[in-house]
Enzyme design. Structure first.
Site, mmCIF file in Angstrom:
data_model
loop_
_atom_site.group_PDB
_atom_site.id
_atom_site.type_symbol
_atom_site.label_atom_id
_atom_site.label_comp_id
_atom_site.label_asym_id
_atom_site.label_seq_id
_atom_site.Cartn_x
_atom_site.Cartn_y
_atom_site.Cartn_z
ATOM 1 C CG ASP A 60 1.396 -3.173 -1.987
ATOM 2 O OD1 ASP A 60 0.768 -4.102 -2.515
ATOM 3 O OD2 ASP A 60 1.795 -2.169 -2.616
ATOM 4 C CD GLU B 39 1.287 -0.139 -11.618
ATOM 5 O OE1 GLU B 39 1.072 -0.718 -10.553
ATOM 6 O OE2 GLU B 39 2.247 0.655 -11.782
ATOM 7 C CD GLU C 41 3.376 -5.816 -7.248
ATOM 8 O OE1 GLU C 41 4.237 -6.285 -8.022
ATOM 9 O OE2 GLU C 41 3.469 -4.678 -6.746
ATOM 10 C CG ASP D 211 5.240 -2.528 -2.998
ATOM 11 O OD1 ASP D 211 4.619 -1.749 -3.747
ATOM 12 O OD2 ASP D 211 5.602 -3.674 -3.346
ATOM 13 C CB SER D 212 4.579 3.287 -4.186
ATOM 14 O OG SER D 212 3.457 3.499 -3.359
ATOM 15 C CE LYS E 82 -1.510 -3.024 -4.308
ATOM 16 N NZ LYS E 82 -0.298 -3.469 -5.033
HETATM 17 O O1 KIV Z 1 2.452 0.422 -4.079
HETATM 18 C C1 KIV Z 1 1.648 1.087 -4.724
HETATM 19 O O2 KIV Z 1 1.629 2.305 -4.672
HETATM 20 C C2 KIV Z 1 0.714 0.373 -5.576
HETATM 21 C C3 KIV Z 1 -0.224 1.189 -6.397
HETATM 22 C C4 KIV Z 1 0.487 1.755 -7.545
HETATM 23 C C5 KIV Z 1 -1.420 0.437 -6.808
HETATM 24 O O3 KIV Z 1 0.734 -0.812 -5.622
#
Ligand code: KIV
Length: 300
Positions: A92, A190, A123, A53-54, A121
């Site tokens: 994510d 992280e 969090e 989600d970056s 993924k």
């Molecule tokens: O969204 C992302 O890029 C991440 C990584 C930093 C692990 O969650």
């Protein structure tokens, strides 16, 4: 000279293989958001591609990752998955799909699997154990993410290293114990001190994948646009840029503009042509219809 690894047997990486890497080899993971980069990463044999989600920051220009929508994440997951023959694809789950709405987590996780992800993924957040238990019970493989969790960074004092004092380190260790008991197949650590990530990695059977967590993790992950030197708005201490795509892009764009303005682009070999006979015939016919046409200027 960098030797690019190309494996003749492009078997799909499995969750079991990722788990089995613990204690045997390093896991590599990079983020990716589109078809073309995914193809290149898959061909370079990276173990895991994370549709992170970056995306919110590096592709959409948003400040916070928790602002990315479910539709945006699903579309990019589909684009990445189309390119993949080998790497494991992890999507994510965006904030809105499970933190805002824990009851709908399974509904949305299934959408990500349908879009082509092999796993999702999640969090860490308060109801994270319930969410993860539900997904795993329904056979959706889960990678967890602890330490600095960007979706809820505002609750952690901002984008700061976590686990630097004994209470905070103990909190992360408690979270890790819960995640392991739930059956996640890997855990992203992280921005935590390397001593803590080493202790965690040595204490559990589940592989750890670090970002800003030192070298003792089972694997490492970075954001692709950081690795390529394409996203320069923020450069965290843990980033290593292996290229300067920002500069390369500017150079290519400048050369393109120069070539267009000087008439050097396009060249003959970059243009199409019609055969002479066809061209003449077309002209003859056009002239015949000249008088009938209202647009005389075109046929003059
Ligand atoms: O969204 C992302 O890029 C991440 C990584 C930093 C692990 O969650």
């Amino acid at each position: 000279m960098i030797a690019i690894k190309t494996e003749s047997k492009m078997n799909k990486v499995t969750i079991e293989e990722i788990k089995a890497k613990k204690g045997k080899g390093k896991i590599t993971m990079l983020t990716c958001y589109d078809y073309s980069f995914a193809k290149a990463l898959d061909e370079s044999c990276v173990d895991i591609i994370l549709v992170g989600d970056s995306l919110a920051n590096v592709v959409l220009g948003l400040k916070e990752t928790n602002k990315v929508s479910i539709t945006e994440m699903l579309n990019h997951t589909k684009a990445v998955a189309k390119a993949i023959t080998r790497s494991l694809v992890v999507a994510d789950m965006p904030y809105i799909s499970y933190q805002k709405n824990p009851k709908k987590c399974l509904y949305y996780a299934e959408k990500f699997i349908k879009a082509g992800a092999d796993a999702v993924k999640i969090e860490w957040f308060d109801s994270c154990p319930e969410v993860i238990a539900k997904l795993i019970k329904n056979k959706i493989p889960v990678m967890a993410h602890v330490g600095l969790t960007p979706q809820t960074a505002h609750l952690l004092g901002g984008f700061k290293v976590q686990g630097k004092d004994k209470e905070s380190a103990k909190r992360i260790i408690r979270q890790i114990k819960i995640l392991c008991s739930l059956g996640v197949f890997a855990i992203v650590l992280e921005c935590i001190p390397y001593q803590l990530s080493r202790y965690i990695t040595q204490s559990i059977d589940v592989p750890t994948i670090g970002i800003g967590a030192g070298k003792f993790c089972t694997g490492q992950v970075l954001v692709l646009y950081d690795v390529l030197g394409l996203y320069k708005r923020i450069t965290p201490k843990f980033v290593r840029a292996y290229a300067d795509f920002s500069l390369q892009t500017k150079k290519a764009a400048t050369k393109f503009m120069e070539d267009v303005k000087s008439g050097q682009f396009p060249a003959a070999q970059e243009s199409f042509s019609i055969n002479k006979k066809e061209w003449k015939k077309m002209f003859a016919e056009l002239k015949q219809s000249k008088d009938k046409s209202k647009n005389k200027r075109l046929f003059a």
